[in-house]
Design a protein around this motif. Structure first.
Motif, PDB file in Angstrom:
ATOM      1  N   ASN A  76       0.827  -1.212   0.000  1.00  0.00           N
ATOM      2  CA  ASN A  76       0.000   0.000   0.000  1.00  0.00           C
ATOM      3  C   ASN A  76       0.859   1.259   0.000  1.00  0.00           C
ATOM      4  O   ASN A  76       0.569   2.220  -0.709  1.00  0.00           O
ATOM      5  N   THR A  77       1.928   1.245   0.770  1.00  0.00           N
ATOM      6  CA  THR A  77       2.854   2.375   0.799  1.00  0.00           C
ATOM      7  C   THR A  77       3.506   2.553  -0.564  1.00  0.00           C
ATOM      8  O   THR A  77       3.602   3.664  -1.093  1.00  0.00           O
ATOM      9  N   GLY A  78       3.959   1.445  -1.140  1.00  0.00           N
ATOM     10  CA  GLY A  78       4.626   1.497  -2.436  1.00  0.00           C
ATOM     11  C   GLY A  78       3.744   2.029  -3.540  1.00  0.00           C
ATOM     12  O   GLY A  78       4.199   2.775  -4.414  1.00  0.00           O
ATOM     13  N   MET A  79       2.476   1.667  -3.507  1.00  0.00           N
ATOM     14  CA  MET A  79       1.570   2.109  -4.559  1.00  0.00           C
ATOM     15  C   MET A  79       1.277   3.602  -4.475  1.00  0.00           C
ATOM     16  O   MET A  79       0.762   4.189  -5.431  1.00  0.00           O
ATOM     17  N   GLN A  80       1.625   4.235  -3.376  1.00  0.00           N
ATOM     18  CA  GLN A  80       1.455   5.677  -3.231  1.00  0.00           C
ATOM     19  C   GLN A  80       2.702   6.446  -3.674  1.00  0.00           C
ATOM     20  O   GLN A  80       2.682   7.674  -3.747  1.00  0.00           O
ATOM     21  N   GLN A  81       3.783   5.736  -3.973  1.00  0.00           N
ATOM     22  CA  GLN A  81       5.033   6.371  -4.370  1.00  0.00           C
ATOM     23  C   GLN A  81       5.061   6.580  -5.880  1.00  0.00           C
ATOM     24  O   GLN A  81       4.858   5.646  -6.647  1.00  0.00           O
ATOM     25  N   LYS A  82       5.323   7.793  -6.293  1.00  0.00           N
ATOM     26  CA  LYS A  82       5.371   8.104  -7.726  1.00  0.00           C
ATOM     27  C   LYS A  82       6.470   7.315  -8.426  1.00  0.00           C
ATOM     28  O   LYS A  82       6.325   6.920  -9.578  1.00  0.00           O
ATOM     29  N   SER A  83       7.564   7.074  -7.734  1.00  0.00           N
ATOM     30  CA  SER A  83       8.703   6.382  -8.340  1.00  0.00           C
ATOM     31  C   SER A  83       8.436   4.899  -8.580  1.00  0.00           C
ATOM     32  O   SER A  83       9.208   4.238  -9.277  1.00  0.00           O
ATOM     33  N   MET A  84       7.353   4.367  -8.056  1.00  0.00           N
ATOM     34  CA  MET A  84       7.080   2.941  -8.186  1.00  0.00           C
ATOM     35  C   MET A  84       6.697   2.558  -9.618  1.00  0.00           C
ATOM     36  O   MET A  84       6.829   1.409 -10.006  1.00  0.00           O
ATOM     37  N   SER A  85       6.269   3.516 -10.416  1.00  0.00           N
ATOM     38  CA  SER A  85       5.839   3.194 -11.782  1.00  0.00           C
ATOM     39  C   SER A  85       6.976   2.589 -12.606  1.00  0.00           C
ATOM     40  O   SER A  85       6.743   1.698 -13.425  1.00  0.00           O
ATOM     41  N   ASP A  86       8.201   3.043 -12.402  1.00  0.00           N
ATOM     42  CA  ASP A  86       9.341   2.468 -13.114  1.00  0.00           C
ATOM     43  C   ASP A  86       9.550   1.005 -12.712  1.00  0.00           C
ATOM     44  O   ASP A  86       9.826   0.151 -13.557  1.00  0.00           O
ATOM     45  N   PHE A  87       9.413   0.720 -11.429  1.00  0.00           N
ATOM     46  CA  PHE A  87       9.591  -0.641 -10.944  1.00  0.00           C
ATOM     47  C   PHE A  87       8.478  -1.548 -11.473  1.00  0.00           C
ATOM     48  O   PHE A  87       8.733  -2.676 -11.887  1.00  0.00           O
ATOM     49  N   ILE A  88       7.265  -1.044 -11.497  1.00  0.00           N
ATOM     50  CA  ILE A  88       6.143  -1.820 -12.035  1.00  0.00           C
ATOM     51  C   ILE A  88       6.372  -2.101 -13.519  1.00  0.00           C
ATOM     52  O   ILE A  88       6.111  -3.202 -13.999  1.00  0.00           O
ATOM     53  N   GLY A  89       6.898  -1.132 -14.232  1.00  0.00           N
ATOM     54  CA  GLY A  89       7.233  -1.335 -15.639  1.00  0.00           C
ATOM     55  C   GLY A  89       8.258  -2.440 -15.808  1.00  0.00           C
ATOM     56  O   GLY A  89       8.152  -3.271 -16.725  1.00  0.00           O
ATOM     57  N   LEU A  90       9.254  -2.464 -14.932  1.00  0.00           N
ATOM     58  CA  LEU A  90      10.273  -3.514 -14.973  1.00  0.00           C
ATOM     59  C   LEU A  90       9.646  -4.879 -14.706  1.00  0.00           C
ATOM     60  O   LEU A  90       9.919  -5.841 -15.422  1.00  0.00           O
ATOM     61  N   ILE A  91       8.803  -4.961 -13.690  1.00  0.00           N
ATOM     62  CA  ILE A  91       8.131  -6.234 -13.381  1.00  0.00           C
ATOM     63  C   ILE A  91       7.322  -6.703 -14.583  1.00  0.00           C
ATOM     64  O   ILE A  91       7.403  -7.871 -14.979  1.00  0.00           O
ATOM     65  N   ASN A  92       6.550  -5.806 -15.162  1.00  0.00           N
ATOM     66  CA  ASN A  92       5.726  -6.174 -16.314  1.00  0.00           C
ATOM     67  C   ASN A  92       6.575  -6.640 -17.485  1.00  0.00           C
ATOM     68  O   ASN A  92       6.213  -7.576 -18.196  1.00  0.00           O
ATOM     69  N   LYS A  93       7.711  -5.995 -17.686  1.00  0.00           N
ATOM     70  CA  LYS A  93       8.609  -6.392 -18.774  1.00  0.00           C
ATOM     71  C   LYS A  93       9.176  -7.785 -18.517  1.00  0.00           C
ATOM     72  O   LYS A  93       9.219  -8.624 -19.410  1.00  0.00           O
ATOM     73  N   VAL A  94       9.588  -8.035 -17.287  1.00  0.00           N
ATOM     74  CA  VAL A  94      10.174  -9.337 -16.938  1.00  0.00           C
ATOM     75  C   VAL A  94       9.139 -10.448 -17.018  1.00  0.00           C
ATOM     76  O   VAL A  94       9.429 -11.545 -17.496  1.00  0.00           O
ATOM     77  N   LEU A  95       7.920 -10.187 -16.573  1.00  0.00           N
ATOM     78  CA  LEU A  95       6.883 -11.219 -16.530  1.00  0.00           C
ATOM     79  C   LEU A  95       6.097 -11.361 -17.826  1.00  0.00           C
ATOM     80  O   LEU A  95       5.256 -12.251 -17.936  1.00  0.00           O
ATOM     81  N   LYS A  96       6.360 -10.498 -18.776  1.00  0.00           N
ATOM     82  CA  LYS A  96       5.597 -10.518 -20.023  1.00  0.00           C
ATOM     83  C   LYS A  96       5.760 -11.863 -20.715  1.00  0.00           C
ATOM     84  O   LYS A  96       6.866 -12.341 -20.917  1.00  0.00           O
ATOM     85  N   TYR A  97       4.630 -12.419 -21.079  1.00  0.00           N
ATOM     86  CA  TYR A  97       4.645 -13.667 -21.829  1.00  0.00           C
ATOM     87  C   TYR A  97       5.023 -13.377 -23.271  1.00  0.00           C
ATOM     88  O   TYR A  97       4.650 -12.338 -23.818  1.00  0.00           O
ATOM     89  N   PRO A  98       5.725 -14.307 -23.915  1.00  0.00           N
ATOM     90  CA  PRO A  98       6.036 -14.089 -25.336  1.00  0.00           C
ATOM     91  C   PRO A  98       4.751 -14.041 -26.156  1.00  0.00           C
ATOM     92  O   PRO A  98       3.786 -14.735 -25.868  1.00  0.00           O
ATOM     93  N   VAL A  99       4.759 -13.216 -27.168  1.00  0.00           N
ATOM     94  CA  VAL A  99       3.590 -13.100 -28.046  1.00  0.00           C
ATOM     95  C   VAL A  99       3.595 -14.311 -28.978  1.00  0.00           C
ATOM     96  O   VAL A  99       4.605 -14.611 -29.608  1.00  0.00           O
ATOM     97  N   PRO A 100       2.457 -15.023 -29.049  1.00  0.00           N
ATOM     98  CA  PRO A 100       2.432 -16.195 -29.941  1.00  0.00           C
ATOM     99  C   PRO A 100       2.539 -15.773 -31.402  1.00  0.00           C
ATOM    100  O   PRO A 100       2.095 -14.692 -31.771  1.00  0.00           O
ATOM    101  N   PRO A 101       3.175 -16.614 -32.203  1.00  0.00           N
ATOM    102  CA  PRO A 101       3.326 -16.255 -33.617  1.00  0.00           C
ATOM    103  C   PRO A 101       1.977 -16.164 -34.318  1.00  0.00           C
ATOM    104  O   PRO A 101       1.042 -16.876 -33.984  1.00  0.00           O
ATOM    105  N   THR A 102       1.888 -15.265 -35.271  1.00  0.00           N
ATOM    106  CA  THR A 102       0.662 -15.093 -36.047  1.00  0.00           C
ATOM    107  C   THR A 102       0.604 -16.171 -37.121  1.00  0.00           C
ATOM    108  O   THR A 102       1.588 -16.380 -37.832  1.00  0.00           O
ATOM    109  N   PRO A 103      -0.549 -16.856 -37.234  1.00  0.00           N
ATOM    110  CA  PRO A 103      -0.649 -17.933 -38.249  1.00  0.00           C
ATOM    111  C   PRO A 103      -0.624 -17.416 -39.667  1.00  0.00           C
ATOM    112  O   PRO A 103      -0.880 -16.353 -40.011  1.00  0.00           O
TER     113      PRO A 103
END
Length: 87
Positions: free
Chosen positions: A60-87
């Motif tokens: 809850n504290t972290g989500m109130q910090q403006k600087s957390m958006s960069d960290f969330i972006g990093l998490i999303n980048k790391v956890l991003k699933y590969p895009v399946p190939p287009t048929p």
């Protein structure tokens, strides 16, 4: 979890590496959402040796910090699933 280890956010024992309490809370929430873990704070509190209430409060504290958006972006980048190939 392997992606988080490879990115240096967790060690081989899945313990956070150099993350503040707020970042640990935010990371726990994002991983739990991705893995569909119902009891986020209880699960990650047990895994990381932290009281579940402490981890939730840190999130809850972290989500109130403006600087957390960069960290969330990093998490999303790391956890991003590969895009399946287009048929």
């Amino acid at each position: 979890m392997g992606r988080l280890v490879k990115a240096g956010l967790l060690d081989e024992a899945w313990q956070p590496v150099g993350l503040s309490g707020s970042k640990r809370g935010v990371l726990a929430q994002h991983v739990a959402a991705r893995l569909e873990i119902g009891c986020t704070w209880k699960a990650f509190g047990a895994l990381w040796g932290v009281k579940s209430e402490t981890l939730r409060a840190a999130y809850n504290t972290g989500m109130q910090q403006k600087s957390m958006s960069d960290f969330i972006g990093l998490i999303n980048k790391v956890l991003k699933y590969p895009v399946p190939p287009t048929p």
